[in-house]
Design a protein around this motif. Sequence first.
Motif, mmCIF file in Angstrom:
data_model
loop_
_atom_site.group_PDB
_atom_site.id
_atom_site.type_symbol
_atom_site.label_atom_id
_atom_site.label_comp_id
_atom_site.label_asym_id
_atom_site.label_seq_id
_atom_site.Cartn_x
_atom_site.Cartn_y
_atom_site.Cartn_z
ATOM 1 N N MET A 77 0.832 -1.206 0.000
ATOM 2 C CA MET A 77 0.000 0.000 0.000
ATOM 3 C C MET A 77 0.866 1.254 0.000
ATOM 4 N N THR A 78 1.886 1.273 0.839
ATOM 5 C CA THR A 78 2.752 2.452 0.921
ATOM 6 C C THR A 78 3.487 2.683 -0.398
ATOM 7 N N ALA A 79 4.016 1.615 -0.984
ATOM 8 C CA ALA A 79 4.737 1.760 -2.254
ATOM 9 C C ALA A 79 3.789 2.206 -3.364
ATOM 10 N N GLY A 80 2.600 1.618 -3.427
ATOM 11 C CA GLY A 80 1.645 1.985 -4.484
ATOM 12 C C GLY A 80 1.199 3.428 -4.378
ATOM 13 N N ARG A 81 0.875 3.852 -3.157
ATOM 14 C CA ARG A 81 0.451 5.246 -2.979
ATOM 15 C C ARG A 81 1.576 6.216 -3.313
ATOM 16 N N THR A 82 2.793 5.886 -2.895
ATOM 17 C CA THR A 82 3.914 6.807 -3.118
ATOM 18 C C THR A 82 4.212 6.957 -4.604
ATOM 19 N N VAL A 83 4.319 5.831 -5.315
ATOM 20 C CA VAL A 83 4.598 5.898 -6.755
ATOM 21 C C VAL A 83 3.463 6.616 -7.476
ATOM 22 N N GLY A 84 2.211 6.298 -7.110
ATOM 23 C CA GLY A 84 1.072 6.936 -7.759
ATOM 24 C C GLY A 84 1.040 8.431 -7.528
ATOM 25 N N GLN A 85 1.292 8.860 -6.302
ATOM 26 C CA GLN A 85 1.272 10.301 -6.013
ATOM 27 C C GLN A 85 2.396 11.027 -6.740
ATOM 28 N N LEU A 86 3.585 10.429 -6.744
ATOM 29 C CA LEU A 86 4.703 11.102 -7.423
ATOM 30 C C LEU A 86 4.400 11.285 -8.901
ATOM 31 N N LEU A 87 3.780 10.289 -9.527
ATOM 32 C CA LEU A 87 3.489 10.380 -10.961
ATOM 33 C C LEU A 87 2.330 11.344 -11.229
ATOM 34 N N LEU A 88 1.186 11.120 -10.587
ATOM 35 C CA LEU A 88 0.003 11.930 -10.878
ATOM 36 C C LEU A 88 0.161 13.371 -10.414
ATOM 37 N N CYS A 89 0.706 13.562 -9.219
ATOM 38 C CA CYS A 89 0.864 14.928 -8.705
ATOM 39 C C CYS A 89 1.858 15.726 -9.528
ATOM 40 N N SER A 90 2.928 15.074 -9.984
ATOM 41 C CA SER A 90 3.914 15.805 -10.788
ATOM 42 C C SER A 90 3.325 16.187 -12.138
ATOM 43 N N MET A 91 2.515 15.296 -12.738
ATOM 44 C CA MET A 91 1.894 15.623 -14.023
ATOM 45 C C MET A 91 0.902 16.777 -13.864
ATOM 46 N N ALA A 92 0.059 16.712 -12.829
ATOM 47 C CA ALA A 92 -0.908 17.791 -12.607
ATOM 48 C C ALA A 92 -0.192 19.089 -12.260
ATOM 49 N N ALA A 93 0.847 19.000 -11.439
ATOM 50 C CA ALA A 93 1.579 20.198 -11.032
ATOM 51 C C ALA A 93 2.258 20.855 -12.225
ATOM 52 N N TYR A 94 2.840 20.042 -13.108
ATOM 53 C CA TYR A 94 3.489 20.607 -14.302
ATOM 54 C C TYR A 94 2.461 21.308 -15.182
ATOM 55 N N ALA A 95 1.288 20.685 -15.343
ATOM 56 C CA ALA A 95 0.243 21.301 -16.174
ATOM 57 C C ALA A 95 -0.213 22.629 -15.584
ATOM 58 N N PHE A 96 -0.424 22.664 -14.263
ATOM 59 C CA PHE A 96 -0.887 23.908 -13.626
ATOM 60 C C PHE A 96 0.197 24.985 -13.621
ATOM 61 N N ALA A 97 1.465 24.563 -13.613
ATOM 62 C CA ALA A 97 2.561 25.536 -13.505
ATOM 63 C C ALA A 97 3.045 26.030 -14.855
ATOM 64 N N ARG A 98 3.100 25.172 -15.870
ATOM 65 C CA ARG A 98 3.803 25.543 -17.090
ATOM 66 C C ARG A 98 2.969 25.491 -18.354
ATOM 67 N N LEU A 99 1.800 24.914 -18.347
ATOM 68 C CA LEU A 99 0.979 24.844 -19.548
ATOM 69 C C LEU A 99 -0.115 25.897 -19.473
ATOM 70 N N ALA A 100 -0.421 26.489 -20.638
ATOM 71 C CA ALA A 100 -1.467 27.511 -20.710
ATOM 72 C C ALA A 100 -2.713 26.904 -21.344
ATOM 73 N N PHE A 101 -3.802 26.895 -20.601
ATOM 74 C CA PHE A 101 -5.077 26.401 -21.139
ATOM 75 C C PHE A 101 -6.206 27.188 -20.480
ATOM 76 N N PRO A 102 -7.351 27.296 -21.142
ATOM 77 C CA PRO A 102 -8.452 28.133 -20.625
ATOM 78 C C PRO A 102 -8.907 27.665 -19.232
ATOM 79 N N GLY A 103 -9.073 28.639 -18.323
ATOM 80 C CA GLY A 103 -9.581 28.340 -16.996
ATOM 81 C C GLY A 103 -8.582 27.673 -16.080
ATOM 82 N N ARG A 104 -7.298 27.753 -16.409
ATOM 83 C CA ARG A 104 -6.292 27.049 -15.605
ATOM 84 C C ARG A 104 -6.297 27.504 -14.145
ATOM 85 N N ASP A 105 -6.268 28.806 -13.944
ATOM 86 C CA ASP A 105 -6.193 29.304 -12.562
ATOM 87 C C ASP A 105 -7.460 28.985 -11.774
#
Length: 275
Positions: A77-105
């Motif tokens: 459980m700990t390994a699955g949650r950690t790997v999943g959070q690192l992958l999904l959170c980093s992808m969402a964070a990159y999109a919110f920080a560096r990609l421009a799309f309507p309604g981002r903020d």
Amino acid sequence: MPERVARRTWPVHVVLVVGAVVMVAPLVWEFLTSVKSFGESVRVPPTILPEAWDWSNYTKVFHSIPFGQQLLNTVLMTAGRTVGQLLLCSMAAYAFARLAFPGRDLIFMLFLSVLMVPSQLFLIPQYQIMQELGWLNSLQALIVPGVFSAFGTFLLRQFFLSLPKDLEEAAGLDGANPLRIYWHIMLPLARPGLVALGILTVLWSWNDLMWPLVVNNDPERMTLSAGLATLKGEHFTDYPVLMAGSLLATLPVIVVFIVMQRRVLEGIAFTGTKG
């Protein structure tokens, strides 16, 4: 000069020593209780040192709960949650920080509003979803709801915002698409933030009690935290066995902390500066 410095700093040392004793005392009491007999553990007034050191409580833990299977469930459980959070959170964070799309903020603000809702309010809806999916008493029920984190996304977004845009623009001129820029350039640069989030996720997942206790009631499917909670009975609790099991469950985290002490402290300091 050193004597003057010592006179100025001794109150600080006294406060630190008192704080250290207060923090360590519960762990010491837990250990001393784990080697007492049941009668001595509930005696009034309590004894500090055991009259007879009873180490058999540690073997009783393995007869009371499927400790090995629950330890494996906790690790997975700990390994699955950690790997999943690192992958999904980093992808969402990159999109919110560096990609421009309507309604981002606006979307990001709505995303952050999840942090203002007490986590207990999500228990019933998440339980119903797991029930509809037929995932009760399963490993995926322990892992999947824990791979999404608004805090982790916010933390990594702050880190991505601090990275220079020149590298990203240069990669774009060379023909790299956003996904390649994220994976090959930005993600390696975000390693300190990923380490911090990984450490926090490991600690949170290892100690998580409420969700594993709600979603899995089969002892073979429980985590250690939930399995140890079942040792506490309504009318009778064998406190020495419970304390022995709790210490055994804590040992892996203590070993990880000792081995990665510098990383853990850096991660906590990082969350303080970026959060």
